[in-house]
Write a protein that holds these residues in place. Structure first.
Motif, short mmCIF file in Angstrom:
data_model
loop_
_atom_site.label_atom_id
_atom_site.label_comp_id
_atom_site.label_asym_id
_atom_site.label_seq_id
_atom_site.Cartn_x
_atom_site.Cartn_y
_atom_site.Cartn_z
N MET A 150 0.82 -1.20 0.00
CA MET A 150 0.00 0.00 0.00
C MET A 150 0.86 1.26 0.00
O MET A 150 0.63 2.21 -0.73
N TYR A 151 1.91 1.29 0.84
CA TYR A 151 2.73 2.48 0.95
C TYR A 151 4.05 2.36 0.19
O TYR A 151 4.92 3.22 0.31
N TYR A 152 4.21 1.30 -0.60
CA TYR A 152 5.49 1.06 -1.27
C TYR A 152 5.87 2.23 -2.17
O TYR A 152 6.98 2.78 -2.09
N ASP A 153 4.98 2.60 -3.08
CA ASP A 153 5.27 3.68 -4.02
C ASP A 153 5.46 5.01 -3.29
O ASP A 153 6.31 5.82 -3.68
N TYR A 154 4.68 5.22 -2.24
CA TYR A 154 4.74 6.48 -1.50
C TYR A 154 6.14 6.71 -0.93
O TYR A 154 6.65 7.82 -0.95
#
Length: 410
Positions: A1-5
């Motif tokens: 979920m937060y990988y790209d962020y």
């Protein structure tokens, strides 16, 4: 979920046992060395214990990556079994089938015959029983008997019993006294110390490709220790939740406020904290004071013993019962030190103690305190930090509160 962020390549805090994420803390390094020593010296039996989430299973995974073809490995983690079922599974792992009608003595004999044949083939057998605290005493005794099998005065198998503290309690039974006396190698895997928690988190982020992409305030680590007790599994859960919360709220810098919010979402209480405060006269006022206070986290031997919420402008630390924070330690003076709030600054003041008050390795008479400062008094470390709500304002209450650490020290 937060990988790209956070520009991560993969999940840094997954609970699965992936050895590339394994962080060799001093505790885990020592435990791994003991396992290797037991194997090299053909000691027959080793006992490895640790609390839930301390990294025992990950340590086993790491240990097995270094095992070559000269060893035959049997590894079991399902231990809610009868002795017959356990030995049947061991035989299956040894590439043997067992007759379902055979009794335990016949199965034990068959296992010994198989490891003897492997020894003749120049293979040493390793039997690792994870979650061994679930085994019955009879099963443990039979495993002990297997581990003692020798050829030319050399033990031909090494058994690693890995489990929670309950395993040590089981082995205190008088019926296994002979068994216990033969265990030359034992190790208890402790929790990560505060400085290792920081290294652990940064290590996992680095492996996931994001050590330079996640901006972390150093103030968060004492808070993480407070709620995880330094257990790697709980650290994974909490930090994963922290990163998720940061992504959802579009927060780029991870600070104590973010960690506090994650803790609140998880509804966690401080880990293993045992402290006793006087009964509040007004429960509502008491909760508000705690919400707005600083606190100190008390440790001995790198283990959390308690925490004390600073609900006054000035608190006294010492061995006598009249102190606000009483610590029963012979190296601590009757009245040893004070923590004082003056304006927006909090100070530590030594009260002419016999053995001194230290910030780091420096003995101080008076020194300002920053969040995360570690104070050394006697055998105790006091980490100065904020309360869980991250509010630095102090209460004007003048009511006294006594914490008796004597009751919590082991």
């Amino acid at each position: 979920m937060y990988y790209d962020y956070f520009n991560l390549k993969e999940h840094p805090f997954r609970l699965t046992c992936e050895t590339k994420f394994f962080y060799l803390s001093p505790e885990h390094t020592h435990a791994n060395a003991m396992m290797e020593f037991a194997l090299i010296k053909r000691q027959g039996l080793m006992l490895l214990t640790g609390e839930v989430g301390s990294g025992k299973t990950m340590l086993i995974q790491h240990f097995l990556t270094r095992i070559d073809e000269q060893y035959k490995v049997v590894r079991l983690s399902q231990t809610q079994l009868s002795d017959v079922e356990l030995f049947q599974l061991i035989l299956l792992e040894l590439d043997q089938t067992a007759n379902t009608n055979e009794n335990i003595s016949a199965l034990q004999k068959q296992i010994i015959e198989r490891i003897t044949a492997l020894h003749i083939e120049k293979k040493h057998t390793i039997i690792i029983i994870d979650e061994a605290q679930n085994l019955a005493i009879d099963s443990l005794i039979r495993l002990f008997e297997v581990s003692q099998k020798r050829i030319d005065n050399e033990k031909i198998t090494t058994v690693f019993l890995v489990g929670q503290n309950k395993l040590r309690d089981t082995l205190d039974d008088p019926s296994v006294s002979e068994f216990i006396s033969t265990i030359n190698t034992k190790y208890h895997l402790g929790s990560l110390a505060l400085k290792e928690i920081r290294k652990y988190i940064l290590h996992r982020l680095a492996v996931a490709g994001g050590n330079k992409n996640v901006n972390i305030d150093n103030d968060i680590y004492p808070v993480i220790e407070t709620y995880t007790g330094g257990r790697p599994r709980l650290i994974n859960v909490l930090v994963d939740h922290v990163l998720t919360y940061s992504f959802l709220e579009d927060i780029r810098k991870i600070n104590t406020k973010v960690v506090d919010s994650a803790v609140k979402d998880l509804q966690w209480e401080p880990f293993g904290v045992k402290y006793s405060e006087e009964k509040p006269r007004n429960q509502k006022t008491f909760k508000e004071e705690r919400r707005q206070s600083y606190k100190v986290i008390i440790r001995t031997d790198n283990k959390i013993q308690g925490e004390y919420f600073i609900r006054k402008k000035r608190i006294t630390i010492g061995r006598h019962r009249e102190n606000d924070l009483r610590i029963d330690d012979p190296l601590i003076s009757r009245q040893h030190a004070q923590i004082i709030q003056q304006g927006r600054t909090v100070y530590l003041r030594d009260l002419n103690s016999t053995n001194g008050t230290y910030v780091g390795t420096k003995r101080v008479d008076i020194a300002p305190l920053d969040i995360g400062t570690v104070i050394q008094v006697g055998n105790c470390e006091l980490t100065f930090t904020r309360s869980t709500k991250n509010a630095p304002s102090m209460s004007n209450s003048t009511s006294s509160s006594i914490v008796d650490i004597a009751a919590t020290r082991q």
